[in-house]
Enzyme design. Structure first.
Site, short mmCIF file in Angstrom:
data_model
loop_
_atom_site.label_atom_id
_atom_site.label_comp_id
_atom_site.label_asym_id
_atom_site.label_seq_id
_atom_site.Cartn_x
_atom_site.Cartn_y
_atom_site.Cartn_z
N GLY A 36 -6.77 46.35 -1.46
CA GLY A 36 -5.59 45.45 -1.89
C GLY A 36 -4.62 45.18 -0.79
O GLY A 36 -3.97 44.26 -0.49
N HIS A 450 25.07 19.63 -9.16
CA HIS A 450 26.63 20.18 -9.19
C HIS A 450 26.99 21.00 -10.39
O HIS A 450 26.77 20.40 -11.52
CB HIS A 450 27.65 19.02 -8.96
CG HIS A 450 29.14 19.38 -9.07
ND1 HIS A 450 29.56 20.11 -7.95
CD2 HIS A 450 30.13 19.51 -10.02
CE1 HIS A 450 30.85 20.52 -7.96
NE2 HIS A 450 31.10 20.17 -9.51
#
Length: 475
Positions: A36, A450
């Site tokens: 891996g 916002h």
């Protein structure tokens, strides 16, 4: 001697080279380490699985300044460690078993290998392998400084430090780069007393100067930061601790610690492959030399059917770069008449410390040199997190966004962020650079939520003071 259609040296990003194009063909995967590769086993993934609990601990301790009486009561280190590696080890073993036992056309060699000629290899046990095509994805490994005492069992690298049995009370970290910054945060947030010895005058010196300077100042508030300092020697005490001798222009300092982490960089594994025997070129810093398509070079020319990717050949020791290079090589292997080039123009990177850092493109120094050489003006903006509503909510006094652009066109040249979730905030800027979106169009050609923290990016874009007009303008 065993012959294959394809041999892949390395089981990290190289493992993804085995696409359906290779069904029915003989493939060898060769890796003497843990299956891996670095990212899965000792790099990106487990380190971030430690960083997240460290963030929780740090956030608890930070609540007091906002009127919330929270605190970090303790850390069950072994529980944290075992949760992480129970998952990591299972993934590694599953990948190994799939390649070794479930795919009839793939043979796994769990040992190191070296070249004897451009298309011939020999394993540590002496087995000879040849292949029509070879992909070298053998990765890199930590470098230990040449300091007396580096062979002590209390000395670790990033490959071993995450599997220790207990959280050390006192930690000495040698180095001032990405790895040092991340582990400095993890250990200090979880309760260790951290001393960091750095040879230079600042941390993260490869990054933009503003990032390096401001991060260094914040790090000094969290752990014992010793700049312009070298570690002269390490010696084991009778109680099993380590006695360290540090030197700086101000004199000599001695301290006792329970663990030493050497975080002084990584080196490509080219020296283990005997590339000289195959006549391959190497870069001055020891990487396997490749062209823009990932082809291995010998005498400056591409070697037929020899490819490389990732840390062994790339100047970027980043998993997302290795994955990109693997996709390019996977295509080029089976489409020799339609080669794709590796794209390293806008490579982002992040440091998961505290504060978090993310960066893409040119530093200010590089952008100044670039624009001066091309005879164009540079626009620069630095926007503080604290100038936005969400920054107010956090009472943030450290985070900022720094942008560099061509003044005339608004083309972004570099973006550098320090602060909360910097690794996420950088992504729209990476996208803008990759697809050629100018600063004004990016700022005014879309809505910005916002009061989300992304407004700090919007405001930084607006602060650039470039000359271009937005392609789409939301008045």
């Amino acid at each position: 001697m065993t012959h294959y259609d394809l041999a892949i040296i390395g089981s990290g990003s190289g493992n993804s080279i085995i696409t359906p194009d290779w069904d029915g063909k003989r493939v060898a995967v060769i890796d003497g380490g843990t299956f891996g590769g670095t990212c899965l086993n000792v790099g990106c993934i487990p380190t971030k699985m430690f960083v997240y609990p460290a963030q929780l601990a740090a956030a608890a301790a930070d609540g007091v300044r906002l009127g919330v009486d929270t605190s970090m009561q303790g850390v069950r280190w072994r529980e944290v460690r075992d949760r992480i590696f129970t998952r990591i080890d299972a993934i590694s073993e599953g990948g190994r078993r799939y390649r070794d036992e479930e795919l009839d056309n793939v043979t796994l060699y769990s040992e190191n290998v070296r070249f004897t000629s451009p298309h011939a290899l020999v394993t540590e046990s002496g087995e000879k392998i040849t292949a029509d095509r070879i992909v070298v994805a053998a990765g890199s490994r930590p470098v230990l400084p040449d300091t007396p005492g580096m062979d002590l069992p209390q000395v670790h690298t990033s490959d071993t430090v995450m599997r220790i049995d207990d959280l050390p009370a006192r930690v000495l970290i040698i180095g001032g780069g990405y790895i040092a910054a991340e582990f400095g945060f993890v250990f200090s947030a979880l309760g260790s007393r951290v001393t960091m010895a750095v040879r230079s005058e600042a941390l993260l010196r490869s990054l933009d100067g503003t990032l390096s300077e401001r991060f260094t100042a914040e790090a000094a508030k969290q752990w014992d930061l010793q700049l312009n300092t070298t570690v002269d020697s390490l010696k084991e005490n009778a109680d099993g601790s380590v006695h360290a001798v540090l030197s700086s222009p101000g004199g000599t300092r001695e301290l006792d610690v329970d663990l030493v982490l050497a975080a002084t960089g990584r080196k490509p594994n080219t020296d283990r492959l005997d590339i000289a025997a195959a006549g391959f070129d190497a870069t001055p810093d020891g990487r396997l030399a490749v062209d823009g398509f990932g082809r291995v070079l010998a005498g400056g020319e591409p070697v037929p059917d020899l490819w490389a990717l990732g840390d062994i050949s790339s100047p970027y020791q980043l998993k997302h770069v290795a994955n990109h290079e693997a996709r390019v090589v996977a295509h080029n292997l089976v489409h020799p008449d339609d080669l794709r080039e590796m794209d390293h123009r806008y490579v982002p990177a992040a440091v998961f410390s505290s504060p978090q850092i993310a960066s893409v493109g040119m530093t200010e120094e590089q952008a100044c040199a670039d624009t001066e050489a091309r005879g164009v003006e540079l626009a620069l903006a630095v926007q503080e997190y604290g100038s936005t509503a969400y920054g107010w909510a956090m009472e943030d006094s450290t985070g900022f966004v720094k942008l560099l652009a061509e003044k005339e066109t608004g083309r972004l040249l570099g973006a550098h962020i320090m602060g909360h979730e910097a690794s996420m905030l950088i992504q729209p800027l990476v996208q803008a650079m990759e697809f050629g979106l100018d600063a004004a169009t990016m700022a005014r050609g879309q809505y910005w939520i916002h009061p989300a923290l992304t407004e700090v990016v919007e405001n930084a874009l607006l602060s650039l003071k470039t000359n271009e007009k937005p392609g789409r303008n939301r008045l």
